[in-house]
Design an enzyme around this catalytic site. Sequence first.
Site, PDB file in Angstrom:
ATOM      1  N   GLU A  90     -34.836 -16.253 -10.568  1.00 58.12           N
ATOM      2  CA  GLU A  90     -35.897 -16.569  -9.470  1.00 58.12           C
ATOM      3  C   GLU A  90     -36.029 -15.056  -8.897  1.00 58.12           C
ATOM      4  OE1 GLU A  90     -37.340 -18.812  -5.541  1.00 58.12           O
ATOM      5  OE2 GLU A  90     -35.259 -18.624  -6.115  1.00 58.12           O
ATOM      6  N   LYS A 124     -44.869 -21.425  -7.569  1.00 55.74           N
ATOM      7  CA  LYS A 124     -43.858 -22.353  -7.054  1.00 55.74           C
ATOM      8  C   LYS A 124     -44.636 -23.454  -6.186  1.00 55.74           C
ATOM      9  CE  LYS A 124     -39.420 -22.126  -4.444  1.00 55.74           C
ATOM     10  NZ  LYS A 124     -38.658 -21.246  -4.139  1.00 55.74           N
ATOM     11  N   CYS A 154     -36.421 -22.657  -8.658  1.00 58.91           N
ATOM     12  CA  CYS A 154     -35.401 -23.183  -7.764  1.00 58.91           C
ATOM     13  C   CYS A 154     -35.545 -24.493  -7.023  1.00 58.91           C
ATOM     14  CB  CYS A 154     -35.357 -22.054  -6.733  1.00 58.91           C
ATOM     15  SG  CYS A 154     -33.764 -21.985  -6.004  1.00 58.91           S
TER      16      CYS A 154
END
Length: 267
Positions: free
Chosen positions: A46, A115, A149
């Site tokens: 990431e 995200k 993540c």
Amino acid sequence: MIMQTTLRIALAQMDMVWADVSANLRKMEQLAAQASGKADLLVFPEMATTGFQMCEEIFHDLSGGQDEHIFEQFQELAERYGVALAGSVAVKEKGLCYNRAFLIAPNQTPQFQDKRHLFRPAREHTTMQVTRESVVWHYLGWRIRPIICYDLRFPIWCRNHAADAYDILLVVANWPKPRRDAWITLLKARAIENQCYVVGVNRVGTDMGRLQYVGDSMLVDARGIVQQQVQENEETLVETAADYTVLHNFRAKFPVLPDADDYQMNL
């Protein structure tokens, strides 16, 4: 597209240079050169060009004013070394910021995913924009679902269902050492419940907040068995592979997904 039944994957377990885009790009190119001819897909952690931080001044501006933006640079690397690149970077577009996952492959239109779950303890939610769209990438006949993540903690967002079926859940992360057990457990859980391969690539090293990262990048199969795990706390490139025939046969022998609950995700 004809299915390539074996997908060769290189896990790039990097130690990012804090806020130094040029230094990190040099590392990424070195890793691409190393993976050339050995992997079909090279996966970075990431925010691979900056480290996980909320400093807008170093985000990649996609709105113009640059001779060449970051995804064009990745496209050049993919073409030069003959390998697809995946990971995430912080971008700024029309005044808004996103933590954006990418798949940049030779001779193919780039694919992206922003995200969904922004990491509140680091105040990511105060800088980045939340996505309301989930995407399945397509590469060499494989269906790849990218997440970033913190997204890993949310099983509904990761759910493998008929409308958006996938073969690989691709997780890129800056996941620190104190939550190492959660990282390993959740990677296995997502593989089992979604009957898919899970590719998890995490960083190593120490960031400016003195958080330590030990990597534990890995490939997990649909039974939840780790097929490849990178040595702890080592900056390295490790090659592994996903086999579609093995995945298909396991799904046929033990068909869990057809019995999954039907639901509407509230975005």
